[in-house]
Design a protein around this motif. Sequence first.
Motif, PDB file in Angstrom:
ATOM      1  N   THR A  42      -5.048  -8.185  14.644  1.00 32.03           N
ATOM      2  CA  THR A  42      -6.423  -7.804  14.942  1.00 32.03           C
ATOM      3  C   THR A  42      -6.982  -7.030  13.751  1.00 32.03           C
ATOM      4  O   THR A  42      -6.224  -6.554  12.913  1.00 32.03           O
ATOM      5  N   PRO A  43      -8.303  -6.899  13.657  1.00 33.87           N
ATOM      6  CA  PRO A  43      -8.895  -6.221  12.506  1.00 33.87           C
ATOM      7  C   PRO A  43      -8.347  -4.814  12.296  1.00 33.87           C
ATOM      8  O   PRO A  43      -8.111  -4.116  13.281  1.00 33.87           O
ATOM      9  N   PRO A  44      -8.192  -4.395  11.020  1.00 32.41           N
ATOM     10  CA  PRO A  44      -8.295  -5.221   9.817  1.00 32.41           C
ATOM     11  C   PRO A  44      -7.120  -6.201   9.728  1.00 32.41           C
ATOM     12  O   PRO A  44      -5.954  -5.770   9.626  1.00 32.41           O
ATOM     13  N   VAL A  45      -7.436  -7.484   9.787  1.00 32.57           N
ATOM     14  CA  VAL A  45      -6.413  -8.519   9.929  1.00 32.57           C
ATOM     15  C   VAL A  45      -5.409  -8.517   8.786  1.00 32.57           C
ATOM     16  O   VAL A  45      -4.206  -8.717   8.994  1.00 32.57           O
ATOM     17  N   GLU A  46      -5.883  -8.272   7.542  1.00 31.46           N
ATOM     18  CA  GLU A  46      -4.959  -8.303   6.415  1.00 31.46           C
ATOM     19  C   GLU A  46      -3.935  -7.173   6.513  1.00 31.46           C
ATOM     20  O   GLU A  46      -2.783  -7.324   6.093  1.00 31.46           O
ATOM     21  N   VAL A  47      -4.331  -6.054   7.102  1.00 27.34           N
ATOM     22  CA  VAL A  47      -3.410  -4.926   7.274  1.00 27.34           C
ATOM     23  C   VAL A  47      -2.408  -5.229   8.383  1.00 27.34           C
ATOM     24  O   VAL A  47      -1.201  -4.994   8.240  1.00 27.34           O
ATOM     25  N   ALA A  48      -2.901  -5.758   9.502  1.00 28.13           N
ATOM     26  CA  ALA A  48      -1.997  -6.132  10.593  1.00 28.13           C
ATOM     27  C   ALA A  48      -1.010  -7.188  10.127  1.00 28.13           C
ATOM     28  O   ALA A  48       0.183  -7.137  10.454  1.00 28.13           O
TER      29      ALA A  48
ATOM     30  N   TYR B 235      13.229  -4.276  13.534  1.00 27.31           N
ATOM     31  CA  TYR B 235      11.898  -4.843  13.767  1.00 27.31           C
ATOM     32  C   TYR B 235      11.067  -3.960  14.688  1.00 27.31           C
ATOM     33  O   TYR B 235       9.934  -3.584  14.356  1.00 27.31           O
ATOM     34  N   PHE B 236      11.615  -3.614  15.838  1.00 25.71           N
ATOM     35  CA  PHE B 236      10.843  -2.816  16.793  1.00 25.71           C
ATOM     36  C   PHE B 236      10.634  -1.386  16.308  1.00 25.71           C
ATOM     37  O   PHE B 236       9.638  -0.750  16.670  1.00 25.71           O
ATOM     38  N   ASP B 237      11.527  -0.878  15.476  1.00 15.90           N
ATOM     39  CA  ASP B 237      11.314   0.447  14.892  1.00 15.90           C
ATOM     40  C   ASP B 237      10.025   0.453  14.069  1.00 15.90           C
ATOM     41  O   ASP B 237       9.223   1.396  14.143  1.00 15.90           O
ATOM     42  N   VAL B 238       9.834  -0.607  13.275  1.00 16.63           N
ATOM     43  CA  VAL B 238       8.636  -0.709  12.447  1.00 16.63           C
ATOM     44  C   VAL B 238       7.389  -0.886  13.312  1.00 16.63           C
ATOM     45  O   VAL B 238       6.380  -0.195  13.112  1.00 16.63           O
ATOM     46  N   ILE B 239       7.451  -1.802  14.270  1.00 17.61           N
ATOM     47  CA  ILE B 239       6.302  -2.048  15.146  1.00 17.61           C
ATOM     48  C   ILE B 239       5.874  -0.756  15.843  1.00 17.61           C
ATOM     49  O   ILE B 239       4.698  -0.379  15.846  1.00 17.61           O
ATOM     50  N   HIS B 240       6.830  -0.072  16.438  1.00 19.54           N
ATOM     51  CA  HIS B 240       6.509   1.133  17.190  1.00 19.54           C
ATOM     52  C   HIS B 240       6.042   2.267  16.278  1.00 19.54           C
ATOM     53  O   HIS B 240       5.145   3.037  16.649  1.00 19.54           O
ATOM     54  N   GLN B 241       6.625   2.373  15.097  1.00 18.99           N
ATOM     55  CA  GLN B 241       6.204   3.413  14.166  1.00 18.99           C
ATOM     56  C   GLN B 241       4.770   3.178  13.692  1.00 18.99           C
ATOM     57  O   GLN B 241       3.968   4.123  13.609  1.00 18.99           O
ATOM     58  N   LEU B 242       4.429   1.940  13.383  1.00 16.97           N
ATOM     59  CA  LEU B 242       3.065   1.646  12.945  1.00 16.97           C
ATOM     60  C   LEU B 242       2.057   1.943  14.048  1.00 16.97           C
ATOM     61  O   LEU B 242       1.000   2.521  13.792  1.00 16.97           O
ATOM     62  N   MET B 243       2.382   1.583  15.272  1.00 19.11           N
ATOM     63  CA  MET B 243       1.458   1.868  16.366  1.00 19.11           C
ATOM     64  C   MET B 243       1.324   3.376  16.603  1.00 19.11           C
ATOM     65  O   MET B 243       0.232   3.879  16.887  1.00 19.11           O
ATOM     66  N   ALA B 244       2.419   4.080  16.469  1.00 19.50           N
ATOM     67  CA  ALA B 244       2.395   5.525  16.729  1.00 19.50           C
ATOM     68  C   ALA B 244       1.668   6.307  15.641  1.00 19.50           C
ATOM     69  O   ALA B 244       1.262   7.451  15.873  1.00 19.50           O
ATOM     70  N   THR B 245       1.494   5.705  14.463  1.00 17.29           N
ATOM     71  CA  THR B 245       0.883   6.429  13.338  1.00 17.29           C
ATOM     72  C   THR B 245      -0.381   5.742  12.842  1.00 17.29           C
ATOM     73  O   THR B 245      -0.743   5.870  11.670  1.00 17.29           O
ATOM     74  N   GLN B 246      -1.063   5.033  13.716  1.00 12.71           N
ATOM     75  CA  GLN B 246      -2.256   4.286  13.294  1.00 12.71           C
ATOM     76  C   GLN B 246      -3.291   5.158  12.596  1.00 12.71           C
ATOM     77  O   GLN B 246      -4.009   4.687  11.708  1.00 12.71           O
ATOM     78  N   GLN B 247      -3.393   6.422  12.982  1.00 13.16           N
ATOM     79  CA  GLN B 247      -4.388   7.299  12.365  1.00 13.16           C
ATOM     80  C   GLN B 247      -4.149   7.451  10.875  1.00 13.16           C
ATOM     81  O   GLN B 247      -5.096   7.686  10.109  1.00 13.16           O
ATOM     82  N   GLU B 248      -2.901   7.272  10.435  1.00 16.57           N
ATOM     83  CA  GLU B 248      -2.598   7.375   9.003  1.00 16.57           C
ATOM     84  C   GLU B 248      -3.192   6.208   8.223  1.00 16.57           C
ATOM     85  O   GLU B 248      -3.420   6.325   7.011  1.00 16.57           O
ATOM     86  N   MET B 249      -3.418   5.089   8.882  1.00 16.47           N
ATOM     87  CA  MET B 249      -4.035   3.935   8.225  1.00 16.47           C
ATOM     88  C   MET B 249      -5.414   4.312   7.704  1.00 16.47           C
ATOM     89  O   MET B 249      -5.827   3.878   6.626  1.00 16.47           O
TER      90      MET B 249
ATOM     91  N   ALA C 286      -6.549   7.733   7.516  1.00 20.37           N
ATOM     92  CA  ALA C 286      -6.491   8.997   6.776  1.00 20.37           C
ATOM     93  C   ALA C 286      -5.966   8.833   5.359  1.00 20.37           C
ATOM     94  O   ALA C 286      -6.507   9.421   4.412  1.00 20.37           O
ATOM     95  N   GLY C 287      -4.916   8.047   5.192  1.00 19.50           N
ATOM     96  CA  GLY C 287      -4.295   7.935   3.881  1.00 19.50           C
ATOM     97  C   GLY C 287      -4.444   6.579   3.221  1.00 19.50           C
ATOM     98  O   GLY C 287      -3.998   6.384   2.094  1.00 19.50           O
ATOM     99  N   GLY C 288      -5.049   5.629   3.930  1.00 16.49           N
ATOM    100  CA  GLY C 288      -5.202   4.280   3.385  1.00 16.49           C
ATOM    101  C   GLY C 288      -4.105   3.362   3.891  1.00 16.49           C
ATOM    102  O   GLY C 288      -2.967   3.802   4.100  1.00 16.49           O
ATOM    103  N   PRO C 289      -4.425   2.089   4.099  1.00 15.53           N
ATOM    104  CA  PRO C 289      -3.455   1.162   4.696  1.00 15.53           C
ATOM    105  C   PRO C 289      -2.210   0.913   3.850  1.00 15.53           C
ATOM    106  O   PRO C 289      -1.117   0.803   4.384  1.00 15.53           O
ATOM    107  N   ARG C 290      -2.364   0.858   2.524  1.00 18.03           N
ATOM    108  CA  ARG C 290      -1.186   0.568   1.703  1.00 18.03           C
ATOM    109  C   ARG C 290      -0.171   1.698   1.785  1.00 18.03           C
ATOM    110  O   ARG C 290       1.024   1.460   1.956  1.00 18.03           O
TER     111      ARG C 290
END
Length: 211
Positions: free
Chosen positions: A92-98, A113-127, A129-133
């Motif tokens: 979902t948008p931003p699609v390139e980041v997802a 795999y699930f560690d990464v998925i869950h960590q990204l969802m739990a820290t979405q605000q950092e996308m 605040a600090g930029g997606p990369r």
Amino acid sequence: MTRYASMSRRAAMTAAALAAMATLSGCGGAKTGPAEGDMALGADEGAKVTVVEYASVTCPHCAVWQEKTWPEFKTRFVDTKKVRYVFRELPTPPVEVATAGFLVARCAGADKYFDVIHQLMATQQEMVAGGPRAWLLRTANAVGMNEQQFEECVRDENAIKALEGRIRAAQAAGVTGTPQFFVNGTQVITPGGEGASIEDLSRAIEAELAK
């Protein structure tokens, strides 16, 4: 433009188009059987009850469901192996980041795999605040990937094509957004909620287990 920014312009455009097509498609039941690229927890393949979640690492509603509902769902149904829980990727948008987030999760390996998925969802605000990369690279580093491995991962054309295939499968299944949940192929909806509630999921699961 950094290599990350340009890594998947074609892939992001294709994924966006496919995701849009999925959003516009008619509502239908998701396939209960295994699909190419499925990532699962809990009971083994062929379990009496399979719960499929379609979600995105950039979807705020998915993040809320993970924070508020996933812990109890996991304890009651996944850890006890009452169900086979299958996670299916739908950027979902931003699609390139997802898209890049899902690629990083795949590159981390099945055990992380699930560690990464869950960590990204739990820290979405950092996308934001600090930029997606920086957000994605920090997550990749946490599972043992260095910067070069991260860059190679998010530019892997074969992995991108495989993800595009999974998006097409979601479209074919009639998935209309994220998060969406299916219990043995029947969609479970909680009106006004952030994804299906634990109460609605429990009723659907227990009904299938009782058959």
